[in-house]
Design an enzyme around this catalytic site. Structure first.
Site, PDB file in Angstrom:
ATOM      1  N   ASP A   1      -1.881   1.709 -18.545  1.00 35.60           N
ATOM      2  CA  ASP A   1      -2.659   0.584 -19.054  1.00 35.60           C
ATOM      3  C   ASP A   1      -3.800   1.098 -19.933  1.00 35.60           C
ATOM      4  O   ASP A   1      -4.695   1.785 -19.447  1.00 35.60           O
ATOM      5  CB  ASP A   1      -3.229  -0.238 -17.895  1.00 35.60           C
TER       6      ASP A   1
ATOM      7  N   TYR B   1     -10.740   0.613 -25.595  1.00 35.57           N
ATOM      8  CA  TYR B   1     -11.033   1.864 -24.880  1.00 35.57           C
ATOM      9  C   TYR B   1     -11.157   3.051 -25.826  1.00 35.57           C
ATOM     10  O   TYR B   1     -11.664   4.101 -25.440  1.00 35.57           O
ATOM     11  CB  TYR B   1      -9.941   2.182 -23.850  1.00 35.57           C
TER      12      TYR B   1
ATOM     13  N   LYS C   1      -4.298  -3.883 -24.980  1.00 39.57           N
ATOM     14  CA  LYS C   1      -5.043  -5.136 -25.072  1.00 39.57           C
ATOM     15  C   LYS C   1      -5.728  -5.249 -26.428  1.00 39.57           C
ATOM     16  O   LYS C   1      -6.160  -4.250 -27.013  1.00 39.57           O
ATOM     17  CB  LYS C   1      -6.103  -5.210 -23.962  1.00 39.57           C
TER      18      LYS C   1
ATOM     19  N   HIS D   1      -7.870  -9.253 -24.351  1.00 41.78           N
ATOM     20  CA  HIS D   1      -8.724  -8.536 -23.407  1.00 41.78           C
ATOM     21  C   HIS D   1      -9.760  -9.444 -22.729  1.00 41.78           C
ATOM     22  O   HIS D   1      -9.993  -9.330 -21.528  1.00 41.78           O
ATOM     23  CB  HIS D   1      -9.422  -7.381 -24.129  1.00 41.78           C
TER      24      HIS D   1
ATOM     25  N   ILE E   1      -4.189  -0.992 -11.044  1.00 47.33           N
ATOM     26  CA  ILE E   1      -4.202   0.102 -12.027  1.00 47.33           C
ATOM     27  C   ILE E   1      -5.421   1.003 -11.781  1.00 47.33           C
ATOM     28  O   ILE E   1      -6.393   0.983 -12.547  1.00 47.33           O
ATOM     29  CB  ILE E   1      -4.187  -0.436 -13.468  1.00 47.33           C
TER      30      ILE E   1
ATOM     31  N   SER F   1      -8.438   7.610 -12.716  1.00 45.04           N
ATOM     32  CA  SER F   1      -9.078   8.863 -12.350  1.00 45.04           C
ATOM     33  C   SER F   1      -8.713   9.901 -13.394  1.00 45.04           C
ATOM     34  O   SER F   1      -7.688   9.786 -14.062  1.00 45.04           O
ATOM     35  CB  SER F   1      -8.631   9.332 -10.956  1.00 45.04           C
ATOM     36  N   VAL F   2      -9.557  10.903 -13.532  1.00 43.31           N
ATOM     37  CA  VAL F   2      -9.210  12.043 -14.383  1.00 43.31           C
ATOM     38  C   VAL F   2      -9.025  13.296 -13.539  1.00 43.31           C
ATOM     39  O   VAL F   2      -8.760  14.370 -14.071  1.00 43.31           O
ATOM     40  CB  VAL F   2     -10.293  12.293 -15.459  1.00 43.31           C
TER      41      VAL F   2
ATOM     42  N   SER G   1      -3.110  11.507  -5.151  1.00 49.89           N
ATOM     43  CA  SER G   1      -3.366  10.844  -3.875  1.00 49.89           C
ATOM     44  C   SER G   1      -3.238   9.335  -3.987  1.00 49.89           C
ATOM     45  O   SER G   1      -2.655   8.673  -3.115  1.00 49.89           O
ATOM     46  CB  SER G   1      -4.771  11.216  -3.370  1.00 49.89           C
ATOM     47  N   ASN G   2      -3.767   8.768  -5.062  1.00 51.89           N
ATOM     48  CA  ASN G   2      -3.696   7.313  -5.248  1.00 51.89           C
ATOM     49  C   ASN G   2      -2.266   6.812  -5.359  1.00 51.89           C
ATOM     50  O   ASN G   2      -1.990   5.642  -5.070  1.00 51.89           O
ATOM     51  CB  ASN G   2      -4.474   6.899  -6.497  1.00 51.89           C
TER      52      ASN G   2
END
Length: 275
Positions: free
Chosen positions: A45, A50, A75, A108, A228, A231-232, A239-240
């Site tokens: 996403d 962004y 978006k 958006h 959604i 993380s970087v 883990s997510n």
């Protein structure tokens, strides 16, 4: 147990767990999306606003996956409301992403003070009719905004992506979505990290030997939301994603439901002017 897909109201299937890239730079997003795809995420996403569509496109190109195996969402930027502006902006998005067909395109924000979201929606309907996007939807729309595009447009939105987490459970809006077969997608599904330290979430996570983020994402999945997380950090990205081998009990779901405070971390859609 595997994570299900969500079937949109036009029959298109969308992964219920995706990877978000808000506030990730165009440079850093290449590695982050690459790790996500290697981990097993198959939904990415992004958004024109962004500023990282090019990086997402590069990561998709590098991954070497079949195009039909990755669901890509972008978006429309707030400055591109209006029928003609939206059509031109979509062309730029596709060039940045190196794609010929987009899986999901969203408005958006409604920006009601500008009152251009209806002609903007008609532009998305045209893109959908031309086969340039497989599904269209909106983001941050309240019920009156949805009702207006449904009344004045020709297509019911397939998705509404909204701020949604246990502190802002958006129950009434989710019920409206369900009534009209609009998929609910949650941005900020972890409450911008605040909920990772909430005592109820921490207690359930400790009892289940899971991370607070895994518990929160499992809550979304069991409610039927698309989520959604962003993380970087490779370890957190991985883990997510590992939430397909446990379930929350009805009692734990009720405990999490009970912490709603109608608390937003982002702007209210009725008031946000796009700046």
């Amino acid at each position: 147990m595997t994570l299900p897909d969500v079937t949109l109201n036009n029959g298109v299937r969308m992964p219920q767990l995706g990877f978000g890239v808000w506030q990730v730079s165009d440079e850093d997003v290449v590695d982050a999306v690459s790790v996500a795809l290697e981990t097993g995420y198959r939904s990415i996403d992004t958004a024109a606003g962004y500023g990282n569509e090019r990086g997402v496109g590069e990561a998709l190109s590098r991954a070497g996956l079949d195009r039909e195996d990755v669901f890509v969402t972008s978006k429309l930027a707030n400055d591109d409301h209006g029928y003609d502006h939206a059509l031109r902006a979509f062309d730029t998005t596709m060039k940045n992403l190196h794609l010929e067909v987009l899986d999901l395109y969203l408005i958006h924000w409604p920006l009601p003070a500008r009152d251009l979201y209806v002609p903007t929606w008609r532009a998305l309907e045209r893109l959908y009719a031309e086969g340039r996007v497989r599904a269209i939807g909106v983001s941050n729309f309240q019920r009156p905004h949805l009702e207006r595009v449904m009344d004045e447009g020709g297509i019911i939105p397939m998705v509404n992506q909204i701020e949604l987490h246990p502190l802002l459970d958006q129950r009434d809006l989710r019920e409206f979505h369900a009534e009209h077969h609009i998929a609910t997608e949650a941005w900020s599904p972890l409450g911008r990290g605040y909920l990772l330290e909430h005592p109820v979430i921490v207690d359930i996570a400790e009892q289940m030997e899971r991370t607070p983020a895994q518990v929160l994402l499992r809550w979304h999945i069991q409610l039927g939301n698309v989520a959604i997380p962003k993380s970087v950090t490779p370890e957190r990205i991985e883990s997510n994603f590992r939430i397909d081998d446990f379930e929350l009990s009805r009692a734990d779901m009720d405990r999490i439901d009970g912490i709603d405070e109608d608390k937003r971390f982002g702007p209210h859609p009725d008031e946000f002017d796009g700046r």
